[in-house]
Design a protein around this motif. Sequence first.
Motif, PDB file in Angstrom:
ATOM      1  N   ALA A  12       0.733  -1.202  -0.064  1.00 45.34           N
ATOM      2  CA  ALA A  12       0.009  -0.065  -0.043  1.00 45.34           C
ATOM      3  C   ALA A  12       0.850   1.319  -0.032  1.00 45.34           C
ATOM      4  N   ARG A  13       1.927   1.249   0.718  1.00 49.13           N
ATOM      5  CA  ARG A  13       2.872   2.389   0.770  1.00 49.13           C
ATOM      6  C   ARG A  13       3.571   2.490  -0.597  1.00 49.13           C
ATOM      7  N   PHE A  14       3.902   1.477  -1.296  1.00 48.52           N
ATOM      8  CA  PHE A  14       4.451   1.689  -2.495  1.00 48.52           C
ATOM      9  C   PHE A  14       3.762   2.114  -3.544  1.00 48.52           C
ATOM     10  N   TRP A  15       2.339   1.702  -3.877  1.00 45.01           N
ATOM     11  CA  TRP A  15       1.522   2.212  -4.644  1.00 45.01           C
ATOM     12  C   TRP A  15       1.023   3.615  -4.469  1.00 45.01           C
ATOM     13  N   ALA A  16       1.020   3.889  -2.948  1.00 41.92           N
ATOM     14  CA  ALA A  16       0.641   5.439  -2.605  1.00 41.92           C
ATOM     15  C   ALA A  16       1.572   6.213  -3.381  1.00 41.92           C
ATOM     16  N   ALA A  17       2.827   5.925  -2.957  1.00 46.94           N
ATOM     17  CA  ALA A  17       3.986   6.893  -3.455  1.00 46.94           C
ATOM     18  C   ALA A  17       4.154   6.696  -5.065  1.00 46.94           C
ATOM     19  N   ALA A  18       3.831   5.544  -5.448  1.00 49.77           N
ATOM     20  CA  ALA A  18       3.819   5.433  -6.958  1.00 49.77           C
ATOM     21  C   ALA A  18       2.606   6.394  -7.588  1.00 49.77           C
ATOM     22  N   LEU A  19       1.491   6.406  -7.174  1.00 53.48           N
ATOM     23  CA  LEU A  19       0.289   6.853  -7.859  1.00 53.48           C
ATOM     24  C   LEU A  19      -0.159   8.394  -7.333  1.00 53.48           C
ATOM     25  N   GLY A  20       0.733   8.824  -6.337  1.00 53.86           N
ATOM     26  CA  GLY A  20       0.425  10.097  -5.667  1.00 53.86           C
ATOM     27  C   GLY A  20      -0.818   9.981  -4.796  1.00 53.86           C
ATOM     28  N   TYR A  21      -1.150   8.751  -4.263  1.00 56.38           N
ATOM     29  CA  TYR A  21      -2.168   8.472  -3.347  1.00 56.38           C
ATOM     30  C   TYR A  21      -2.067   8.624  -1.880  1.00 56.38           C
ATOM     31  N   GLN A  22      -2.578   8.333  -1.022  1.00 57.41           N
ATOM     32  CA  GLN A  22      -2.299   8.544   0.430  1.00 57.41           C
ATOM     33  C   GLN A  22      -3.058   7.339   1.096  1.00 57.41           C
ATOM     34  N   LEU A  23      -2.369   6.703   2.195  1.00 54.89           N
ATOM     35  CA  LEU A  23      -2.965   5.548   2.970  1.00 54.89           C
ATOM     36  C   LEU A  23      -4.629   6.126   3.383  1.00 54.89           C
ATOM     37  N   GLU A  24      -5.386   5.436   3.279  1.00 51.01           N
ATOM     38  CA  GLU A  24      -7.082   5.763   3.799  1.00 51.01           C
ATOM     39  C   GLU A  24      -7.070   5.511   5.151  1.00 51.01           C
ATOM     40  N   PRO A  25      -7.398   6.893   5.725  1.00 50.86           N
ATOM     41  CA  PRO A  25      -7.485   6.949   7.258  1.00 50.86           C
ATOM     42  C   PRO A  25      -8.576   6.041   7.607  1.00 50.86           C
ATOM     43  N   HIS A  80      -3.051  -5.086 -15.578  1.00 51.35           N
ATOM     44  CA  HIS A  80      -1.778  -4.241 -14.939  1.00 51.35           C
ATOM     45  C   HIS A  80      -1.928  -2.681 -15.027  1.00 51.35           C
ATOM     46  N   LEU A  81      -1.327  -2.209 -14.246  1.00 55.49           N
ATOM     47  CA  LEU A  81      -1.674  -0.551 -14.287  1.00 55.49           C
ATOM     48  C   LEU A  81      -0.466  -0.092 -15.090  1.00 55.49           C
ATOM     49  N   ASP A  82      -0.762   1.034 -15.872  1.00 56.68           N
ATOM     50  CA  ASP A  82       0.032   1.892 -16.664  1.00 56.68           C
ATOM     51  C   ASP A  82       0.224   3.229 -15.631  1.00 56.68           C
ATOM     52  N   ILE A  83       1.248   3.645 -15.568  1.00 52.35           N
ATOM     53  CA  ILE A  83       1.663   5.074 -15.104  1.00 52.35           C
ATOM     54  C   ILE A  83       2.162   6.005 -15.951  1.00 52.35           C
ATOM     55  N   GLY A  84       1.139   6.787 -16.240  1.00 52.33           N
ATOM     56  CA  GLY A  84       1.533   7.828 -17.515  1.00 52.33           C
ATOM     57  C   GLY A  84       2.229   9.289 -16.847  1.00 52.33           C
ATOM     58  N   VAL A  85       3.583   9.240 -17.346  1.00 50.65           N
ATOM     59  CA  VAL A  85       4.502  10.523 -16.940  1.00 50.65           C
ATOM     60  C   VAL A  85       5.063  11.120 -18.051  1.00 50.65           C
ATOM     61  N   GLN A  98      13.015  10.514 -21.150  1.00 55.68           N
ATOM     62  CA  GLN A  98      13.706  11.008 -19.926  1.00 55.68           C
ATOM     63  C   GLN A  98      12.916  11.054 -18.745  1.00 55.68           C
ATOM     64  N   ARG A  99      11.618  11.482 -18.752  1.00 55.52           N
ATOM     65  CA  ARG A  99      10.592  11.502 -17.969  1.00 55.52           C
ATOM     66  C   ARG A  99      10.255   9.932 -17.441  1.00 55.52           C
ATOM     67  N   VAL A 100       9.988   9.143 -18.267  1.00 56.62           N
ATOM     68  CA  VAL A 100       9.729   7.712 -18.113  1.00 56.62           C
ATOM     69  C   VAL A 100      11.049   7.281 -17.384  1.00 56.62           C
ATOM     70  N   ASP A 101      12.298   7.249 -18.011  1.00 50.54           N
ATOM     71  CA  ASP A 101      13.489   6.712 -16.891  1.00 50.54           C
ATOM     72  C   ASP A 101      13.485   7.453 -15.570  1.00 50.54           C
ATOM     73  N   GLU A 137       3.160  -7.004 -12.292  1.00 47.25           N
ATOM     74  CA  GLU A 137       3.835  -6.129 -13.367  1.00 47.25           C
ATOM     75  C   GLU A 137       2.950  -4.791 -13.473  1.00 47.25           C
ATOM     76  N   PHE A 138       3.699  -3.648 -13.967  1.00 47.00           N
ATOM     77  CA  PHE A 138       3.174  -2.564 -14.397  1.00 47.00           C
ATOM     78  C   PHE A 138       4.010  -1.749 -15.251  1.00 47.00           C
ATOM     79  N   ASP A 139       3.449  -0.965 -16.109  1.00 40.99           N
ATOM     80  CA  ASP A 139       4.411  -0.003 -16.980  1.00 40.99           C
ATOM     81  C   ASP A 139       4.242   1.289 -16.807  1.00 40.99           C
ATOM     82  N   ILE A 140       5.424   1.919 -17.236  1.00 37.65           N
ATOM     83  CA  ILE A 140       5.573   3.366 -17.145  1.00 37.65           C
ATOM     84  C   ILE A 140       5.687   3.943 -18.376  1.00 37.65           C
ATOM     85  N   ASN A 141       4.764   4.694 -18.756  1.00 37.68           N
ATOM     86  CA  ASN A 141       4.650   5.263 -20.185  1.00 37.68           C
ATOM     87  C   ASN A 141       4.528   6.853 -20.025  1.00 37.68           C
TER      88      ASN A 141
END
Length: 141
Positions: A12-25, A80-85, A98-101, A137-141
């Motif tokens: 949960a902490r990993f994905w919160a940081a990856a997605l800009g989420y927060q732990l649900e209070p 799987h999730l794709d993280i678009g950056v 550069q953004r993806v890397d 698995e997930f992708d960053i694109n």
Amino acid sequence: MVIDCTDPEPLARFWAAALGYQLEPPPDGFSSWDAYRRDLGVPEEELGQGADCIVDPGGRGPRIWFQVVPERKAVKNRLHLDIGVSGGREVALHTRRQRVDTEASRLAELGAVRVAVLYTEGLDHYAVAMKDPEGNEFDIN
């Protein structure tokens, strides 16, 4: 959305940081999720998992629950999730790359593993395939 796992709080902490989420209070009136679940009658042996849900602080994205399952991940995910950056095709390929890397490096520091670079010379596409700390698995694109 539900993601099966063996240890929910670190994931949960990993994905919160990856997605800009927060732990649900925990719900109002409860100091922790365990206190809330204890009040519902959940047996003590099922408590102590820590935070297992994340939410989008803007309220736009789905709530994600990390559900404990006894078996470890054994095969490739069917979803799987794709993280678009990258900023999309309006942005020059070298800038997108550069953004993806940069994002792949940030997530690797949080425990993700790079699997492959998804790029073919001559195609206007660049992504990095990765696995989260439990191998999803997930992708960053």
